[in-house]
Design an enzyme around this catalytic site. Sequence first.
Site: not given
Length: 349
Positions: A145-147
């Site tokens: 998720h995300s980074m």
Amino acid sequence: MGTLVKSLLRSLLTTERTTLQRVAVSGVRQSHHKAHDLVEEHDRQHDVEEVRIPVPYGEIAGKWWGPRDVRPIVTFHGWQDNAGTFDRLIPLLPKHISVLALDLPGHGFSSRFPDGMMYHTLDNISVVFHVMKEYRWKKVSLMGHSMGSILSFLFTATFPDKVDFYIGIDALKPHIADASKFPGRVEKRLPQALLADARNREKSEPPSYPYDELIERLHLGTNKSVSREAAPFLLYRNTRKSTLHPDRYYFTRDSRLKHSLGLGWDQDINLEFAKRVVQPYLFIKAKHSPYYEDRKYFEQFVDVVKQNNPQFELEFVDSTHHLHLTEPEKIAPIINRFLKKHWKEDKMQ
């Protein structure tokens, strides 16, 4: 019991009565806030095992869900989050599939980078290799998720022969930096990181807050994408009870993380990496989450992946950035359909 904890009870557990009975039997430790105890109860219900993986600077911490004799999907969280970000999604995945949710260095229960060092996106790629070496895996399955999604993409594209599939959530690729502003960003961030590094070596305790204020800070600090009810799943691994002030807690994540730099490369590099992702690939984008760059870069990248990878799937979901944590029921069916097609059991040695 406050409204936040009551809401957490409803979202965490099958019934309030069963949960309270179990907590009463196991004993509620006074060192934890009630929400912390409920997160622990949630892990007990799902037979989650805390694991530690040695690395040269300490250890990588994680949570192993599901069968221990099956190679798990390895998950990576977003910037300043931790393995708890997947606590509400994983129970909605097939029970015969294992998942190993990890805390990246400086996050959660994992060791920080050594004093005097800075954090950089590419450094986290080594974490994947350390995990593979520890368990003697030849391949890895990734979800981020995300980074953590960007990290998973970079590893997948750099070492495509080592990844059997990849699931990304709400961060497609490294974001394109404004070339005219990037030098000034480096000029500002490096001294800030050095100051944070010096503060890390101070023996004084960081500022602490009442638990409900931590929840509010996390909720508002993420533009409300982490709901108040879901916040304790992240706070559990990112906070510690103050030794100076009763009923207060402080954040334990490495403050150097706030001043880390992105990769800073241009779109052509991303597109070259995109051509190398040839295995089953699912990306989920939240409709109410920013792109953090001009949307044209997102669309260009998707076009290149589609041209080179017939196994690429793109799904848009009516939610915000932390959709997997706050509204996991919206994406679990999408992930489960993907896993039904592409997950293959690989027994641990």
